[in-house]
Motif scaffolding. Structure first.
Motif, PDB file in Angstrom:
ATOM      1  N   ALA A 217       6.078   0.098 -17.165  1.00  0.00           N
ATOM      2  CA  ALA A 217       4.539  -0.332 -16.999  1.00  0.00           C
ATOM      3  C   ALA A 217       3.947   1.073 -16.522  1.00  0.00           C
ATOM      4  CB  ALA A 217       3.789  -1.534 -17.109  1.00  0.00           C
ATOM      5  N   GLY A 218       4.806   2.037 -15.875  1.00  0.00           N
ATOM      6  CA  GLY A 218       4.666   2.341 -15.178  1.00  0.00           C
ATOM      7  C   GLY A 218       3.962   2.513 -14.003  1.00  0.00           C
ATOM      8  N   ARG A 219       3.772   0.771 -13.155  1.00  0.00           N
ATOM      9  CA  ARG A 219       3.410   0.917 -12.066  1.00  0.00           C
ATOM     10  C   ARG A 219       4.725   0.421 -11.218  1.00  0.00           C
ATOM     11  NH1 ARG A 219       2.020  -3.540 -15.090  1.00  0.00           N
ATOM     12  NH2 ARG A 219       3.142  -5.245 -13.782  1.00  0.00           N
ATOM     13  N   LYS A 220       5.887   0.947 -11.761  1.00  0.00           N
ATOM     14  CA  LYS A 220       6.520   0.686 -10.264  1.00  0.00           C
ATOM     15  C   LYS A 220       7.288   2.146 -10.014  1.00  0.00           C
ATOM     16  CE  LYS A 220      10.757  -2.032  -8.644  1.00  0.00           C
ATOM     17  NZ  LYS A 220       9.994  -1.730  -6.516  1.00  0.00           N
ATOM     18  N   THR A 221       7.188   2.599  -8.916  1.00  0.00           N
ATOM     19  CA  THR A 221       7.939   4.390  -9.207  1.00  0.00           C
ATOM     20  C   THR A 221       8.677   4.025  -7.643  1.00  0.00           C
ATOM     21  OG1 THR A 221       6.013   5.045  -8.226  1.00  0.00           O
ATOM     22  CG2 THR A 221       6.432   5.075 -10.642  1.00  0.00           C
ATOM     23  N   ALA A 222       9.150   2.961  -7.591  1.00  0.00           N
ATOM     24  CA  ALA A 222       9.569   2.492  -6.453  1.00  0.00           C
ATOM     25  C   ALA A 222      10.434   1.360  -5.874  1.00  0.00           C
ATOM     26  CB  ALA A 222       9.035   2.912  -4.761  1.00  0.00           C
ATOM     27  N   THR A 223      11.647   1.728  -4.881  1.00  0.00           N
ATOM     28  CA  THR A 223      11.971   0.984  -4.506  1.00  0.00           C
ATOM     29  C   THR A 223      12.465   0.550  -2.815  1.00  0.00           C
ATOM     30  OG1 THR A 223      13.294  -1.303  -5.229  1.00  0.00           O
ATOM     31  CG2 THR A 223      14.094   0.934  -5.337  1.00  0.00           C
ATOM     32  N   THR A 224      12.983  -0.298  -2.522  1.00  0.00           N
ATOM     33  CA  THR A 224      13.466  -0.401  -1.045  1.00  0.00           C
ATOM     34  C   THR A 224      14.592  -1.231  -1.094  1.00  0.00           C
ATOM     35  OG1 THR A 224      10.936  -0.275  -0.486  1.00  0.00           O
ATOM     36  CG2 THR A 224      13.187  -0.876   1.534  1.00  0.00           C
ATOM     37  N   GLY A 225      15.554  -0.890  -0.466  1.00  0.00           N
ATOM     38  CA  GLY A 225      16.676  -1.564  -0.895  1.00  0.00           C
ATOM     39  C   GLY A 225      17.503  -1.667   1.276  1.00  0.00           C
ATOM     40  N   LEU A 226      18.019  -3.016   1.172  1.00  0.00           N
ATOM     41  CA  LEU A 226      19.179  -2.779   3.269  1.00  0.00           C
ATOM     42  C   LEU A 226      20.495  -2.054   2.649  1.00  0.00           C
ATOM     43  CD1 LEU A 226      18.539  -6.873   3.744  1.00  0.00           C
ATOM     44  CD2 LEU A 226      17.622  -4.945   4.477  1.00  0.00           C
TER      45      LEU A 226
ATOM     46  N   PRO B 144      21.857   6.240  -3.240  1.00  0.00           N
ATOM     47  CA  PRO B 144      21.390   6.870  -4.002  1.00  0.00           C
ATOM     48  C   PRO B 144      20.995   8.557  -4.159  1.00  0.00           C
ATOM     49  CG  PRO B 144      19.653   5.218  -3.973  1.00  0.00           C
ATOM     50  CD  PRO B 144      20.659   5.193  -3.264  1.00  0.00           C
ATOM     51  N   GLU B 145      21.416   9.223  -4.897  1.00  0.00           N
ATOM     52  CA  GLU B 145      20.585  11.265  -4.725  1.00  0.00           C
ATOM     53  C   GLU B 145      19.234  11.262  -5.605  1.00  0.00           C
ATOM     54  OE1 GLU B 145      24.718  13.028  -5.174  1.00  0.00           O
ATOM     55  OE2 GLU B 145      25.186  11.854  -3.101  1.00  0.00           O
ATOM     56  N   VAL B 146      18.950  12.420  -5.439  1.00  0.00           N
ATOM     57  CA  VAL B 146      18.154  12.757  -5.871  1.00  0.00           C
ATOM     58  C   VAL B 146      18.096  13.566  -7.144  1.00  0.00           C
ATOM     59  CG1 VAL B 146      15.843  14.956  -6.000  1.00  0.00           C
ATOM     60  CG2 VAL B 146      16.306  13.201  -3.896  1.00  0.00           C
TER      61      VAL B 146
ATOM     62  N   ALA C 224      13.591  11.227  -5.112  1.00  0.00           N
ATOM     63  CA  ALA C 224      13.224  11.207  -3.314  1.00  0.00           C
ATOM     64  C   ALA C 224      14.417   9.688  -3.255  1.00  0.00           C
ATOM     65  CB  ALA C 224      11.249  11.084  -2.879  1.00  0.00           C
ATOM     66  N   VAL C 225      15.007   9.844  -1.690  1.00  0.00           N
ATOM     67  CA  VAL C 225      15.680   9.228  -0.869  1.00  0.00           C
ATOM     68  C   VAL C 225      15.351   9.183   0.475  1.00  0.00           C
ATOM     69  CG1 VAL C 225      17.823   8.010  -0.544  1.00  0.00           C
ATOM     70  CG2 VAL C 225      17.474   9.185  -2.994  1.00  0.00           C
TER      71      VAL C 225
ATOM     72  N   SER D 172      13.533  -2.695  13.293  1.00  0.00           N
ATOM     73  CA  SER D 172      14.193  -1.374  13.001  1.00  0.00           C
ATOM     74  C   SER D 172      15.714  -1.542  11.929  1.00  0.00           C
ATOM     75  CB  SER D 172      15.669  -1.440  14.899  1.00  0.00           C
ATOM     76  OG  SER D 172      16.073  -2.649  15.098  1.00  0.00           O
ATOM     77  N   THR D 173      15.445  -2.771  11.198  1.00  0.00           N
ATOM     78  CA  THR D 173      16.334  -2.995  10.297  1.00  0.00           C
ATOM     79  C   THR D 173      17.037  -1.218   9.236  1.00  0.00           C
ATOM     80  OG1 THR D 173      16.837  -5.446  10.298  1.00  0.00           O
ATOM     81  CG2 THR D 173      17.579  -4.227   8.060  1.00  0.00           C
ATOM     82  N   PRO D 174      17.577  -0.613   8.923  1.00  0.00           N
ATOM     83  CA  PRO D 174      17.931   0.556   8.120  1.00  0.00           C
ATOM     84  C   PRO D 174      17.626  -0.519   6.741  1.00  0.00           C
ATOM     85  CG  PRO D 174      19.719   0.054   9.096  1.00  0.00           C
ATOM     86  CD  PRO D 174      18.587  -1.150  10.241  1.00  0.00           C
ATOM     87  N   VAL D 175      16.609   0.539   6.182  1.00  0.00           N
ATOM     88  CA  VAL D 175      16.162   0.357   4.526  1.00  0.00           C
ATOM     89  C   VAL D 175      16.357   1.580   3.815  1.00  0.00           C
ATOM     90  CG1 VAL D 175      14.903  -1.983   5.371  1.00  0.00           C
ATOM     91  CG2 VAL D 175      13.956   0.078   5.009  1.00  0.00           C
ATOM     92  N   VAL D 176      16.772   1.686   2.699  1.00  0.00           N
ATOM     93  CA  VAL D 176      16.962   2.866   1.784  1.00  0.00           C
ATOM     94  C   VAL D 176      15.570   2.836   1.244  1.00  0.00           C
ATOM     95  CG1 VAL D 176      17.845   4.401  -0.250  1.00  0.00           C
ATOM     96  CG2 VAL D 176      19.544   2.480   1.377  1.00  0.00           C
ATOM     97  N   LEU D 177      14.674   4.144   1.247  1.00  0.00           N
ATOM     98  CA  LEU D 177      13.129   4.694   0.060  1.00  0.00           C
ATOM     99  C   LEU D 177      13.727   5.199  -1.081  1.00  0.00           C
ATOM    100  CD1 LEU D 177      10.718   4.306   3.325  1.00  0.00           C
ATOM    101  CD2 LEU D 177      11.626   3.180   2.036  1.00  0.00           C
ATOM    102  N   GLU D 178      13.436   4.539  -1.716  1.00  0.00           N
ATOM    103  CA  GLU D 178      13.211   5.067  -3.321  1.00  0.00           C
ATOM    104  C   GLU D 178      12.632   5.109  -4.066  1.00  0.00           C
ATOM    105  OE1 GLU D 178      16.620   4.525  -7.289  1.00  0.00           O
ATOM    106  OE2 GLU D 178      17.009   3.740  -5.368  1.00  0.00           O
ATOM    107  N   ARG D 179      12.144   7.559  -4.058  1.00  0.00           N
ATOM    108  CA  ARG D 179      11.689   7.182  -5.331  1.00  0.00           C
ATOM    109  C   ARG D 179      12.339   6.851  -7.356  1.00  0.00           C
ATOM    110  NH1 ARG D 179       6.177   6.912  -4.707  1.00  0.00           N
ATOM    111  NH2 ARG D 179       5.148   7.143  -2.424  1.00  0.00           N
ATOM    112  N   PHE D 180      11.173   7.370  -7.823  1.00  0.00           N
ATOM    113  CA  PHE D 180      12.129   8.555  -9.243  1.00  0.00           C
ATOM    114  C   PHE D 180      10.730   7.925 -10.193  1.00  0.00           C
ATOM    115  CE2 PHE D 180      12.252   2.650  -8.749  1.00  0.00           C
ATOM    116  CZ  PHE D 180      11.493   2.461 -10.019  1.00  0.00           C
TER     117      PHE D 180
END
Length: 154
Positions: free
Chosen positions: A27-36, A48-50, A71-72, A125-133
């Protein structure tokens, strides 16, 4: 383009949450995600890489979308900003709501089993991976067109 040569992107675990996330992507509402970061390490998967393209699969493992990473970045959980949380398109209106939902997921049995750590918890402080797509293509339409063409061409 050979979609079978591209990596698969799985959001959450198969089931209702994945179905909601995939629907939000389509639907185009989700353009990001977060992973551990720890989950990437546990699975021995590269970050992931740009520019990376991936095929999003639904709960039935069917390809439904083609996405491209834009973006990552890796940050501590406490440094996730509201803009990123809202870009996840899950309906959260505050960073606190987003955080509570993610902590519940990360502290769940499935994630703890995946990490092989039954007492895993996150903190600031837990490292998370912020990904945009970005959604490049809705593959459900391609599949439907292909099936339609196949059924009428014989």
């Amino acid at each position: 383009m050979d979609l079978s040569a591209l990596p698969r992107e799985e959001f959450a675990f198969p089931g209702p949450l994945r179905d909601r996330l995939v629907a939000a992507i389509l639907a185009g509402r989700k353009t990001a995600t977060t992973g551990l970061l720890r989950a990437y390490e546990a699975a021995d998967e590269p970050l992931p890489e740009v520019g990376r393209r991936a095929v999003v699969v639904d709960s039935d493992e069917r390809p439904v979308a083609l996405v491209e990473v834009t973006a990552v970045r890796v940050v501590g959980l406490g440094d996730v900003d509201t803009a990123h949380a809202l870009a996840e398109g899950e309906g959260h209106s505050t960073l606190a709501e987003w955080r509570a939902a993610h902590e519940s997921f990360w502290h769940g049995k499935e994630m703890r089993r995946e990490l092989n750590d039954p007492s895993f918890t996150v903190d600031e402080s837990t490292p998370v991976v912020l990904e945009r797509f970005r959604l490049e293509r809705d593959l459900r339409l391609a599949t439907s067109d292909g099936e339609r063409r196949k059924s009428t061409s014989g």
